[in-house]
Design a protein around this motif. Structure first.
Motif, mmCIF file in Angstrom:
data_model
loop_
_atom_site.group_PDB
_atom_site.id
_atom_site.type_symbol
_atom_site.label_atom_id
_atom_site.label_comp_id
_atom_site.label_asym_id
_atom_site.label_seq_id
_atom_site.Cartn_x
_atom_site.Cartn_y
_atom_site.Cartn_z
ATOM 1 N N SER A 29 41.972 -82.890 29.375
ATOM 2 C CA SER A 29 43.215 -82.655 28.623
ATOM 3 C C SER A 29 44.406 -82.399 29.548
ATOM 4 N N MET A 30 44.135 -81.986 30.764
ATOM 5 C CA MET A 30 45.223 -81.715 31.710
ATOM 6 C C MET A 30 45.899 -82.992 32.203
ATOM 7 N N TRP A 31 45.329 -84.137 31.892
ATOM 8 C CA TRP A 31 45.973 -85.407 32.251
ATOM 9 C C TRP A 31 46.992 -85.830 31.201
ATOM 10 N N GLY A 32 47.151 -85.007 30.158
ATOM 11 C CA GLY A 32 48.150 -85.273 29.136
ATOM 12 C C GLY A 32 49.562 -85.128 29.695
ATOM 13 N N GLU A 33 50.508 -85.732 28.996
ATOM 14 C CA GLU A 33 51.894 -85.704 29.445
ATOM 15 C C GLU A 33 52.640 -84.497 28.898
ATOM 16 N N LYS A 56 57.430 -86.354 30.770
ATOM 17 C CA LYS A 56 56.529 -87.469 31.130
ATOM 18 C C LYS A 56 55.674 -87.193 32.371
ATOM 19 N N SER A 57 55.788 -86.009 32.966
ATOM 20 C CA SER A 57 54.900 -85.661 34.070
ATOM 21 C C SER A 57 53.540 -85.254 33.482
ATOM 22 N N ARG A 58 52.545 -85.199 34.311
ATOM 23 C CA ARG A 58 51.192 -84.819 33.871
ATOM 24 C C ARG A 58 50.991 -83.311 34.029
ATOM 25 N N ILE A 69 48.322 -81.729 34.844
ATOM 26 C CA ILE A 69 47.531 -81.429 36.042
ATOM 27 C C ILE A 69 48.416 -81.391 37.287
ATOM 28 N N GLU A 70 49.383 -82.290 37.373
ATOM 29 C CA GLU A 70 50.272 -82.310 38.534
ATOM 30 C C GLU A 70 51.154 -81.065 38.563
ATOM 31 N N SER A 71 51.613 -80.637 37.405
ATOM 32 C CA SER A 71 52.425 -79.413 37.340
ATOM 33 C C SER A 71 51.609 -78.197 37.742
ATOM 34 N N ALA A 72 50.366 -78.128 37.276
ATOM 35 C CA ALA A 72 49.495 -76.999 37.615
ATOM 36 C C ALA A 72 49.200 -76.970 39.116
ATOM 37 N N LYS A 73 48.932 -78.118 39.703
ATOM 38 C CA LYS A 73 48.687 -78.185 41.152
ATOM 39 C C LYS A 73 49.920 -77.738 41.927
#
Length: 67
Positions: free
Chosen positions: A14-18, A22-24, A26-30
């Protein structure tokens, strides 16, 4: 003595959701993890648990990666 810090990181599908921009997720969490000020945790025990990173749709998929 300072209390220990226990991070739990959601790496499930679910973390691959937008997000609205439009960012993901998972990328924000990282990015948040990369930007943490490690001085906040000086003198404290820190642990990291990750879940959902090895098996899709398996809520029992957790791993204590830094005890």
């Amino acid at each position: 003595m300072n209390s220990p810090v226990y991070f739990i990181f959601d790496a499930s599908n679910s973390m691959w959701g937008e997000l609205p921009d439009k960012s993901r997720k998972i990328e924000s969490a990282k990015q948040v993890f990369k930007e943490l000020d490690t001085n906040l945790f000086a003198g404290r025990e820190v642990a990291l648990r990750v879940y959902g990173h090895r098996r899709i749709k398996d809520c029992s998929d957790t791993e204590l990666v830094i005890p």
